[in-house]
Design an enzyme around this catalytic site. Structure first.
Site, PDB file in Angstrom:
ATOM      1  N   ILE A 115      15.025  -0.966 -43.396  1.00 47.61           N
ATOM      2  CA  ILE A 115      14.148  -0.091 -44.186  1.00 47.61           C
ATOM      3  C   ILE A 115      14.518  -0.157 -45.660  1.00 47.61           C
ATOM      4  O   ILE A 115      15.678  -0.381 -46.022  1.00 47.61           O
ATOM      5  CB  ILE A 115      14.211   1.381 -43.705  1.00 47.61           C
ATOM      6  N   TYR A 178      12.020  -8.614 -58.834  1.00 44.31           N
ATOM      7  CA  TYR A 178      12.674  -7.803 -57.797  1.00 44.31           C
ATOM      8  C   TYR A 178      13.221  -6.504 -58.410  1.00 44.31           C
ATOM      9  O   TYR A 178      13.409  -5.504 -57.716  1.00 44.31           O
ATOM     10  CB  TYR A 178      13.769  -8.604 -57.085  1.00 44.31           C
ATOM     11  N   LYS A 185      20.149  -3.356 -53.446  1.00 38.00           N
ATOM     12  CA  LYS A 185      20.597  -4.254 -52.370  1.00 38.00           C
ATOM     13  C   LYS A 185      22.042  -4.717 -52.604  1.00 38.00           C
ATOM     14  O   LYS A 185      22.775  -4.981 -51.640  1.00 38.00           O
ATOM     15  CB  LYS A 185      19.670  -5.465 -52.246  1.00 38.00           C
ATOM     16  N   THR A 216       5.037  -8.693 -45.755  1.00 32.46           N
ATOM     17  CA  THR A 216       5.116  -7.463 -44.962  1.00 32.46           C
ATOM     18  C   THR A 216       4.584  -6.337 -45.839  1.00 32.46           C
ATOM     19  O   THR A 216       4.347  -6.529 -47.030  1.00 32.46           O
ATOM     20  CB  THR A 216       6.579  -7.140 -44.586  1.00 32.46           C
TER      21      THR A 216
END
Ligand code: NAD
Length: 277
Positions: A115, A178, A185, A216
């Site tokens: 997630i 990003y 991350k 996605t």
């Protein structure tokens, strides 16, 4: 070597990658929680499908009532044992999921955390401009929730267990567009290493899996995502994208006994893209 692109993002993957017929009972007797299924394209669904196909029993979660209508048929398709609500931003919900698992199963062999979230406005801007609230929300949902899950999983897990979270190459290298998810991350990957140390003596292994870009719901929130996909096809040694089944197979390997000697690693499933300068 012709230099031509073997596989374009819009083409179906070649049949050679579909090796479902080889699947057996490598994970029979193992039970695990998979968090992050929103629909059939979710990386978490690729993981749940393969883990189940290798014989594991699965608990799935859904974010809210709206997503339940998408997740429930998928849970049925893979014959999940449990389907529970989980919004990790709501206090008490992570604990409630693990309490229910303790009640139903009594033990747990793996947790897959797949997630991430960042507010659109913050995600699309420069990180120098991102809001405190947006950064903290992204960090809580995408990183701290993994620590919280590990905290609740620890007493339930048997030696040989595995905790796995999904990361991305933007944690380590600067990937255009990003943005703020890069530092988030990076914190996730560092958390994986510290958890690996803290849980190592109990025989619990911890990994980040770092897939290449794929279409996605979450990815659609990243600006210029088509450019990121095109770049992956053009620059990766494999000259192609990866799919969720390929991520699922690697996760099944990490959960299984074959990876008993590994922990703390970031495992890339990106057709080699991350090795390129
Ligand atoms: P996805 O949209 O299918 O999955 C994201 C999931 O996060 C959804 O199921 C959503 O419900 C869940 N989520 C968001 N906020 C939540 C909250 N508060 N509580 C509980 N769940 C919440 O997209 P995906 O691409 O499968 O993303 C899964 C993971 O893979 C993410 O960590 C993402 O960063 C990572 N990843 C994606 C790609 C890619 O290109 N798609 C590449 C590398 C890594």
């Amino acid at each position: 070597m012709s230099g031509t692109i073997a596989h374009h993002p819009n083409d179906p993957l070649p049949k050679v990658w579909d090796e479902d017929s080889r699947i057996g009972d490598m994970l029979k007797g193992k039970r695990g929680l998979v968090v992050g299924v929103a629909n059939a394209d979710s990386i978490a669904f690729g993981c749940a499908t393969k883990l189940r196909a290798f014989g594991a029993d699965i608990a799935l979660t859904y974010l809210n009532d709206k997503s339940k209508s998408y997740v429930a048929p998928l849970a049925q398709e893979i014959e999940a044992d449990l389907l529970l609500p989980l919004d990790v931003s709501q206090p008490g919900q992570i604990k409630a999921v693990f309490d229910r698992i303790a009640q139903e199963w009594g033990s747990l062999d793996f947790v897959i955390h797949s997630i991430a979230f960042a507010p659109r406005e913050d995600l699309h801007g420069r990180i120098i401009d991102c809001s405190r609230e947006g950064f903290l929300q992204a960090m809580q949902i995408s990183c701290h929730s993994f620590l919280e899950m590990a905290h609740h999983a620890e007493p339930l897990m048997r030696p040989g267990g595995a905790l796995i979270s999904m990361s991305y190459h933007g944690a380590d290298k600067v990937v255009n567009h990003y943005n703020m998810m890069g530092p988030v991350k990076a914190a996730l990957e560092s958390s994986v290493r510290y958890l690996a140390l803290e849980l190592g003596e109990r025989g619990i292994r911890v990994f980040a899996v770092s897939p290449g870009p794929m279409r996605t719901r979450a990815a659609s929130g990243i600006g210029h995502f088509d450019e990121i996909l095109d770049m992956a096809v053009t620059r990766s040694p494999g000259r192609r994208l990866v799919d969720i089944s390929e991520v699922g197979r690697v996760v099944a390997f990490l959960v299984g006994g074959a990876a008993s000697g590994m922990t703390g690693d970031v495992i890339y499933v990106d057709a080699g893209l991350h090795i390129m300068a």
